[in-house]
Write a protein that holds these residues in place. Structure first.
Motif, PDB file in Angstrom:
ATOM      1  N   THR A 138       0.835  -1.202   0.000  1.00  0.00           N
ATOM      2  CA  THR A 138       0.000   0.000   0.000  1.00  0.00           C
ATOM      3  C   THR A 138       0.870   1.252   0.000  1.00  0.00           C
ATOM      4  O   THR A 138       0.634   2.195  -0.771  1.00  0.00           O
ATOM      5  CB  THR A 138      -0.939  -0.006   1.222  1.00  0.00           C
ATOM      6  N   TYR A 171       2.607   1.683  -3.573  1.00  0.00           N
ATOM      7  CA  TYR A 171       1.774   2.184  -4.668  1.00  0.00           C
ATOM      8  C   TYR A 171       1.298   3.612  -4.417  1.00  0.00           C
ATOM      9  O   TYR A 171       1.142   4.396  -5.362  1.00  0.00           O
ATOM     10  CB  TYR A 171       0.605   1.237  -4.914  1.00  0.00           C
ATOM     11  N   LEU A 172       1.079   3.979  -3.157  1.00  0.00           N
ATOM     12  CA  LEU A 172       0.711   5.358  -2.859  1.00  0.00           C
ATOM     13  C   LEU A 172       1.848   6.311  -3.234  1.00  0.00           C
ATOM     14  O   LEU A 172       1.626   7.360  -3.856  1.00  0.00           O
ATOM     15  CB  LEU A 172       0.363   5.502  -1.378  1.00  0.00           C
ATOM     16  N   ARG A 217      -4.686   1.925  -2.624  1.00  0.00           N
ATOM     17  CA  ARG A 217      -4.182   3.147  -3.256  1.00  0.00           C
ATOM     18  C   ARG A 217      -5.301   3.918  -3.930  1.00  0.00           C
ATOM     19  O   ARG A 217      -5.476   5.136  -3.712  1.00  0.00           O
ATOM     20  CB  ARG A 217      -3.111   2.787  -4.287  1.00  0.00           C
TER      21      ARG A 217
END
Length: 463
Positions: free
Chosen positions: A52, A55-56, A397
């Motif tokens: 997480t 990808y953020l 995301r």
């Protein structure tokens, strides 16, 4: 240890897992020191939390992302699992279809298949060396009843629209030779991975992207926009719970997901003559169709890592975080390994360990984000977390960024599942289920159909 299990002179029990033996257990990084603010706070430094964060930051590099981890990144199931980067669905096609339709369930399965390749792509792009080899997965049936279930599973896959290129029947010895195998299947949607190298490489990557990772920082409670720790409070617009099997430790979440134990042993390196004898020349993963199932991989250094259920559940949703495996479980896994591969009896067990995974009441994984409170979560992977966590990270995301996408439309997003029963009902239910499965496997040695005891076990726990 029982003398019937040959142990290596350097045998270890627990100490996280064998996967850390070559590089050593990492020294935890700095802990949170006082209150802090961020755009996103993620609780849990395993695959879900790290994917997480990854990808953020790739989508919005300016985001301030914080990860809070009780021990060190990769301490939990992410560093203990069997190394199956599998496209198997973490849940039931039928249950997802019941609420969102068959097309949505198929879409979720296709995304799981694609997620195997996505993990491989990111590892190549980021220089994460995790012994990944995509050779597929072989499942074997060793009784007539298992063979019937296997053929039914292939027929069911066809009914859902998945063809020979996704799953097909093979002769038992096509990829490797398991003693007593009557039938087999092969699917390309699986890759071997060294789990600790994957999670440690991912942790280094997100740190390099500017993610603040605080280790030795246990979170005691999650409330809207805040994660509470003994050393300070982390505040953010979004707080994501990525605690999987350790979720029951958080205040108010003891019955949310069941922490289920899984145990593994690994042999000493086996000689080339062994691999030639059993025909295991590639890096295929290996499973079976027993109710009390096993899972195995051929490691990069030519060992067999072999897993299954030991003591499946501790009363009160307790968790043995140190991974010690009971002698009886080590013996049971060794007996089964040698039953599969009699030639392995010349080897010895080098390491035994256990880990904990999360099981929702309906055995289907979920991803969720509440815009009003900023609270989100993903998990309940039922043993398929290595790949599912990647899909969860990409989905979270999009949810955090407020972007509608094909991922946010998947049927596991926003799925509501009731809590498990209070004790002693859940302890009795889980242990009864696995007792029935063991007896069913024994009876099916002389049966031509699935034992009714297994069906009763499914009904008890909603499997």
């Amino acid at each position: 240890m029982n003398a019937r299990v040959p142990l290596s002179p350097t045998f270890a029990n627990g100490d996280v897992s064998h996967w850390y033996r070559s590089g050593g257990v990492p020294e935890p990084g700095p802990r949170l020191d006082g209150d802090t603010r961020a755009d996103v706070v993620i609780v849990g430094g395993g695959y879900t939390g790290l994917w997480t964060a990854y990808y953020l930051k790739k989508a919005r590099p300016a985001l301030d992302v914080v990860v809070l981890e009780k021990e060190f990144a990769g301490f939990g199931a992410s560093g203990r699992n069997g190394g199956w980067l599998t496209g198997d669905l973490a849940g039931s096609h039928e249950r997802y279809a019941r609420t969102h339709g068959a097309q949505a369930a198929r879409a979720l399965q296709r995304e799981m298949f694609a997620s195997v390749d996505e993990v491989i792509r990111v590892c190549a792009a980021e220089g994460i060396e995790a012994d990944i080899v995509k050779s597929g997965v072989v499942n074997v049936a060793r009784t007539h009843a298992q063979a019937v279930r296997m053929r039914a599973a292939v027929e069911q896959a066809r009914a859902w629209g998945f063809g020979e290129e996704d799953l097909r029947l093979v002769d038992p010895g096509d990829h490797l030779r398991v003693a007593g195998a009557r039938a087999g299947t092969w699917s390309p949607h699986c890759a071997r991975v060294q789990p600790a190298r994957l999670v440690r490489g991912l942790a280094e990557t997100v740190r390099g992207l500017g993610v603040r990772v605080y280790e030795r920082t246990p979170v005691t409670e999650i409330v809207p926009h805040r994660a509470l720790t003994p050393y300070g409070t982390a505040q953010a617009a979004h707080v994501i719970r990525a605690t999987e099997g350790f979720t029951a430790r958080l205040k108010g979440l003891r019955r949310q997901w069941l922490p289920m134990n899984s145990s593994m042993i690994v042999t000493e390196p086996l000689p080339a003559s062994f691999w030639e004898r059993v025909g295991w020349q590639g890096a295929e993963l290996l499973g079976d169709l027993a109710h009390y199932y096993m899972y195995a991989q051929r490691t990069a250094d030519d060992r067999i890592a072999f897993g299954g259920r030991g003591r499946p559940y501790l009363y009160g949703s307790r968790v043995d975080a140190r991974g010690h495996t009971h002698d009886a479980t080590v013996e049971a896994l060794w007996r089964l390994l040698v039953d599969f591969f009699p030639a392995a009896s010349a080897s010895k067990v080098a390491h035994a360990w256990s880990g904990v995974l999360a099981v929702p009441r309906d055995w289907c994984s979920t991803v969720h984000l509440d815009p009003a409170t900023g609270l989100g979560w993903a998990g309940g992977y039922t043993g398929h977390g290595v790949t599912t966590a990647n899909l969860a990270g990409r989905t979270l995301r999009d949810l955090v960024l407020g972007e509608e996408s094909a991922l946010t439309a998947l049927p596991w997003v926003g799925r509501r599942v009731r809590a498990w029963e209070p004790e002693p009902l859940r302890w009795l239910g889980v242990h009864t289920m696995y007792r029935l499965y063991r007896v069913a496997d024994h009876r099916e040695r002389s049966m031509t159909r699935t034992s009714a005891l297994a069906r009763i076990a499914d009904l008890i726990t909603g499997h």
